[in-house]
Design a protein around this motif. Structure first.
Motif, PDB file in Angstrom:
ATOM      1  N   LEU A   1      -0.210  -0.991  -9.452  1.00 36.74           N
ATOM      2  CA  LEU A   1      -0.486  -2.342  -9.912  1.00 36.74           C
ATOM      3  C   LEU A   1      -0.310  -3.338  -8.770  1.00 36.74           C
ATOM      4  N   ILE A   2       0.727  -3.119  -7.958  1.00 43.25           N
ATOM      5  CA  ILE A   2       0.996  -3.930  -6.768  1.00 43.25           C
ATOM      6  C   ILE A   2       1.557  -2.987  -5.699  1.00 43.25           C
ATOM      7  N   ASP A   3       1.158  -3.217  -4.466  1.00 49.43           N
ATOM      8  CA  ASP A   3       1.684  -2.473  -3.319  1.00 49.43           C
ATOM      9  C   ASP A   3       2.102  -3.515  -2.280  1.00 49.43           C
ATOM     10  N   SER A   4       3.419  -3.728  -2.134  1.00 43.51           N
ATOM     11  CA  SER A   4       3.908  -4.784  -1.242  1.00 43.51           C
ATOM     12  C   SER A   4       4.575  -4.219   0.011  1.00 43.51           C
ATOM     13  N   LEU A   5       4.406  -2.933   0.294  1.00 37.72           N
ATOM     14  CA  LEU A   5       5.057  -2.327   1.453  1.00 37.72           C
ATOM     15  C   LEU A   5       4.472  -2.881   2.747  1.00 37.72           C
ATOM     16  N   ALA A   6       5.376  -3.338   3.631  1.00 41.21           N
ATOM     17  CA  ALA A   6       4.960  -3.915   4.908  1.00 41.21           C
ATOM     18  C   ALA A   6       6.188  -4.060   5.794  1.00 41.21           C
ATOM     19  N   GLU A   7       5.965  -4.267   7.064  1.00 42.56           N
ATOM     20  CA  GLU A   7       7.065  -4.583   7.971  1.00 42.56           C
ATOM     21  C   GLU A   7       7.502  -6.025   7.721  1.00 42.56           C
ATOM     22  N   MET A   8       8.812  -6.255   7.728  1.00 44.41           N
ATOM     23  CA  MET A   8       9.331  -7.590   7.431  1.00 44.41           C
ATOM     24  C   MET A   8      10.602  -7.832   8.226  1.00 44.41           C
ATOM     25  N   PRO A   9      10.927  -9.108   8.503  1.00 47.88           N
ATOM     26  CA  PRO A   9      12.240  -9.405   9.083  1.00 47.88           C
ATOM     27  C   PRO A   9      13.322  -9.108   8.064  1.00 47.88           C
TER      28      PRO A   9
ATOM     29  N   GLY B   1       9.463  -2.228   4.379  1.00 49.39           N
ATOM     30  CA  GLY B   1       9.926  -2.112   3.008  1.00 49.39           C
ATOM     31  C   GLY B   1       9.085  -2.896   2.029  1.00 49.39           C
ATOM     32  N   GLY B   2       9.493  -2.815   0.791  1.00 50.62           N
ATOM     33  CA  GLY B   2       8.789  -3.475  -0.296  1.00 50.62           C
ATOM     34  C   GLY B   2       8.797  -2.591  -1.521  1.00 50.62           C
TER      35      GLY B   2
ATOM     36  N   GLY C   1      15.585  -9.474   0.663  1.00 55.94           N
ATOM     37  CA  GLY C   1      15.772  -9.714  -0.757  1.00 55.94           C
ATOM     38  C   GLY C   1      14.495  -9.624  -1.561  1.00 55.94           C
ATOM     39  N   SER C   2      13.342  -9.704  -0.895  1.00 49.48           N
ATOM     40  CA  SER C   2      12.062  -9.629  -1.599  1.00 49.48           C
ATOM     41  C   SER C   2      11.747  -8.210  -2.058  1.00 49.48           C
ATOM     42  N   ILE C   3      12.445  -7.217  -1.540  1.00 54.05           N
ATOM     43  CA  ILE C   3      12.147  -5.827  -1.910  1.00 54.05           C
ATOM     44  C   ILE C   3      12.388  -5.624  -3.404  1.00 54.05           C
ATOM     45  N   ALA C   4      13.542  -6.028  -3.889  1.00 52.33           N
ATOM     46  CA  ALA C   4      13.848  -5.883  -5.312  1.00 52.33           C
ATOM     47  C   ALA C   4      13.459  -7.118  -6.117  1.00 52.33           C
ATOM     48  N   SER C   5      13.481  -8.290  -5.475  1.00 55.05           N
ATOM     49  CA  SER C   5      13.141  -9.561  -6.149  1.00 55.05           C
ATOM     50  C   SER C   5      13.886  -9.706  -7.469  1.00 55.05           C
ATOM     51  N   GLU C   6      15.195  -9.571  -7.411  1.00 56.03           N
ATOM     52  CA  GLU C   6      15.993  -9.643  -8.629  1.00 56.03           C
ATOM     53  C   GLU C   6      16.141 -11.091  -9.094  1.00 56.03           C
ATOM     54  N   PRO C   7      16.254 -11.300 -10.403  1.00 54.09           N
ATOM     55  CA  PRO C   7      16.331 -12.677 -10.927  1.00 54.09           C
ATOM     56  C   PRO C   7      17.585 -13.387 -10.436  1.00 54.09           C
ATOM     57  N   PRO C   8      17.444 -14.622  -9.936  1.00 54.16           N
ATOM     58  CA  PRO C   8      18.599 -15.338  -9.392  1.00 54.16           C
ATOM     59  C   PRO C   8      19.351 -16.180 -10.413  1.00 54.16           C
TER      60      PRO C   8
ATOM     61  N   VAL D   1      11.632   0.597  -1.340  1.00 53.28           N
ATOM     62  CA  VAL D   1      11.788   1.277  -0.053  1.00 53.28           C
ATOM     63  C   VAL D   1      12.327   0.292   0.979  1.00 53.28           C
ATOM     64  N   ALA D   2      13.347   0.715   1.724  1.00 57.70           N
ATOM     65  CA  ALA D   2      13.828  -0.023   2.900  1.00 57.70           C
ATOM     66  C   ALA D   2      13.990   1.012   4.015  1.00 57.70           C
ATOM     67  N   TYR D   3      13.098   0.960   5.002  1.00 61.43           N
ATOM     68  CA  TYR D   3      13.031   1.999   6.033  1.00 61.43           C
ATOM     69  C   TYR D   3      13.261   1.384   7.408  1.00 61.43           C
ATOM     70  N   LEU D   4      14.171   1.988   8.158  1.00 60.64           N
ATOM     71  CA  LEU D   4      14.484   1.511   9.502  1.00 60.64           C
ATOM     72  C   LEU D   4      13.537   2.173  10.505  1.00 60.64           C
ATOM     73  N   GLY D   5      12.319   1.725  10.477  1.00 54.78           N
ATOM     74  CA  GLY D   5      11.294   2.240  11.373  1.00 54.78           C
ATOM     75  C   GLY D   5      10.146   1.259  11.434  1.00 54.78           C
ATOM     76  N   ASP D   6       9.190   1.528  12.321  1.00 52.77           N
ATOM     77  CA  ASP D   6       8.067   0.601  12.445  1.00 52.77           C
ATOM     78  C   ASP D   6       7.041   0.840  11.344  1.00 52.77           C
ATOM     79  N   ALA D   7       6.058  -0.021  11.288  1.00 55.57           N
ATOM     80  CA  ALA D   7       5.082   0.025  10.204  1.00 55.57           C
ATOM     81  C   ALA D   7       4.283   1.321  10.207  1.00 55.57           C
ATOM     82  N   ALA D   8       3.907   1.805  11.390  1.00 54.30           N
ATOM     83  CA  ALA D   8       3.103   3.025  11.457  1.00 54.30           C
ATOM     84  C   ALA D   8       3.878   4.216  10.894  1.00 54.30           C
ATOM     85  N   ALA D   9       5.144   4.339  11.296  1.00 59.57           N
ATOM     86  CA  ALA D   9       5.969   5.426  10.774  1.00 59.57           C
ATOM     87  C   ALA D   9       6.217   5.251   9.280  1.00 59.57           C
TER      88      ALA D   9
END
Length: 448
Positions: A290-298, A210-211, A303-310, A267-275
């Motif tokens: 401008l930024i592409d942060s998609l990657a496999e993550m724990p 996701g990301g 919470g980093s996907i949306a990075s909403e203001p706390p 994006v939050a996808y329940l699959g591995d990075a290749a898929a």
């Protein structure tokens, strides 16, 4: 007995602190994440346990006062002037049962605490985009999670609720023991009592792909249409949304986004990075990012996907659900919530379907609008949002309680939120469980 002596008696019945206007600690206890709706309760009970909540409700009922809960996280109190406010932020116990894949969380728990505790056992909750949101309020509003298209709403995972009802009694409620009250709490939120703890199921998720993909202002229309076309065949394993956000020109904003009205595909996808890489190829093909942060993550970093203001702030927002996302709808969104809109607006479109169809098979998308407000702009923002959602009304299939923010009139939104049939059913249950309408300060359902 005078009011002062009555409150002194109440203070002797609870373990937590009791506050009145003007006392040290009162302002801090009343303050919530939504700072745009002022609240001046006559009494605040800082509950530390369910018995404190019960004492506060009995006090309110005995004196004919309304009572409302200020839970935690992004909890919204729709005005508690002259009433009793119960603050549950001190109730923070979390228990995980890995054998049954369940959790128990008290009313003051944030999702971040559950995410961390569940991860130790290879499990995850159906939490939302921000880990600092409160578990109870989120779930009672339905709970639209990062895993929702696979597993459905968080409310569907609830096994039991501990709740103080209007008679001041603490009940342990399940779908088997009290089905009417169980359903009313999960459908009518805080109209039927104050939930002091939830038991709910967890799912076997440890990682996701996701990301965000961030695009510039000249690509907004292409992003909305490209995301919509891609979403038409997206598998249930992916939960996704697209946000248009006017980014401030401030140092804490990443330099590529600073001062720009951007579009972010989440994006939050329940699959591995290749898929995952194969899945998002059409999204990357929309154009340069401008930024592409998609990657496999724990999942603990979800919470980093949306990075909403706390940070707490004043805001107003509304939403609608729709069965489609047509080109005329997109044109309307761009005109009334894009860079040239009359007020700065964060506009989000969420993909439903998948596991959400068990709840509502007519709703395919949600369209949400949110704007920062102050005393001078509140009316202007409300008018702009009303214009947007009036224009979208021909496509509307309803409204979500979770995403109605900052309305001063708690009665105004109830028919749209609950629907005519649902409101009639809930009104009958309200007459059974809260005939005096003690819980009347948040999108109130009147007893029938």
């Amino acid at each position: 007995m005078t009011r002062v002596s009555e409150i002194t008696t109440l203070a002797g019945q609870v373990r937590g602190p009791v506050f009145q206007p003007g006392q040290d600690g009162y302002a801090e206890e009343v303050a919530g994440f939504q700072t745009g709706v002022p609240s001046s309760p006559a009494v605040v009970v800082g509950a530390t346990e369910a018995d404190d909540v019960a004492a506060a409700v009995r006090y309110a009922a005995a004196h004919g006062l309304p009572v409302v809960v200020q839970s935690t996280g992004h909890g919204l109190v729709t005005g508690a002037d002259g009433g009793v406010l119960v603050s549950t932020r001190r109730m923070t116990a979390v228990e995980i049962d890995p054998a049954s894949s369940t959790a128990r969380a008290e009313a003051g728990v944030h999702w971040g605490a559950v995410i961390a505790a569940a991860a130790e056992h290879g499990l995850a909750p159906l939490s939302g985009s921000a880990p600092d949101v409160g578990v109870v309020g989120y779930t009672l509003g339905g709970g639209f999670s990062l895993l929702g298209r696979k597993y459905g709403r968080a409310a569907e995972q609830v096994r039991a609720l501990d709740v103080v009802t209007a008679d001041g009694e603490l009940r342990h409620v399940t779908a088997e023991t009290e089905p009417d009250l169980f359903g009313a709490l999960l459908g009518g939120r805080d109209n039927f009592g104050i939930v002091t703890a939830l038991e709910f199921g967890l799912v076997p998720v440890t990682t996701l792909y996701g990301g965000g993909l961030y695009f510039g202002p000249d690509q907004l229309g292409d992003v909305l249409r490209g995301w919509r076309d891609w979403a038409a065949t997206a598998p249930d394993e992916v939960t996704t949304s697209v946000a248009m956000v006017p980014m401030p020109d401030l140092p804490m904003v990443p330099e590529p986004l600073r001062g720009k009205h951007i579009a972010q595909i989440r994006v939050a996808y329940l699959g591995d990075a290749a898929a995952g890489e194969r899945l998002v190829e059409p999204l990357r093909a929309i154009g340069p990012r401008l930024i592409d942060s998609l990657a496999e993550m724990p999942f603990t970093e979800s919470g980093s996907i949306a990075s909403e203001p706390p940070h707490p702030h004043a805001y107003r927002g509304d939403n609608t659900t729709t069965g489609e996302l047509t080109d005329p709808m997109i044109d309307t969104i761009l005109e009334l919530a894009g860079p040239d809109a009359p007020v700065e607006t964060v506009l989000l479109v969420d993909l439903l379907g998948g596991g959400y169809t068990r709840w509502n098979d007519a709703a395919r998308f949600t369209v949400r609008a949110l704007s920062i407000v102050d005393d001078e702009t509140a009316d202007e923002v409300r008018a702009a949002h009303r214009k947007l959602f009036t224009a979208l009304r021909p496509w509307s299939t309803g409204k979500l309680l979770t995403f109605v923010y900052g309305e001063h009139d708690p009665h105004e939104q109830a028919p749209a939120v609950f629907g005519e049939t649902g409101l009639r059913e809930l009104a009958g249950l309200k007459a059974k469980y809260d005939p005096a309408n003690t819980f009347r300060l948040s999108h109130n359902i009147l007893p029938r």
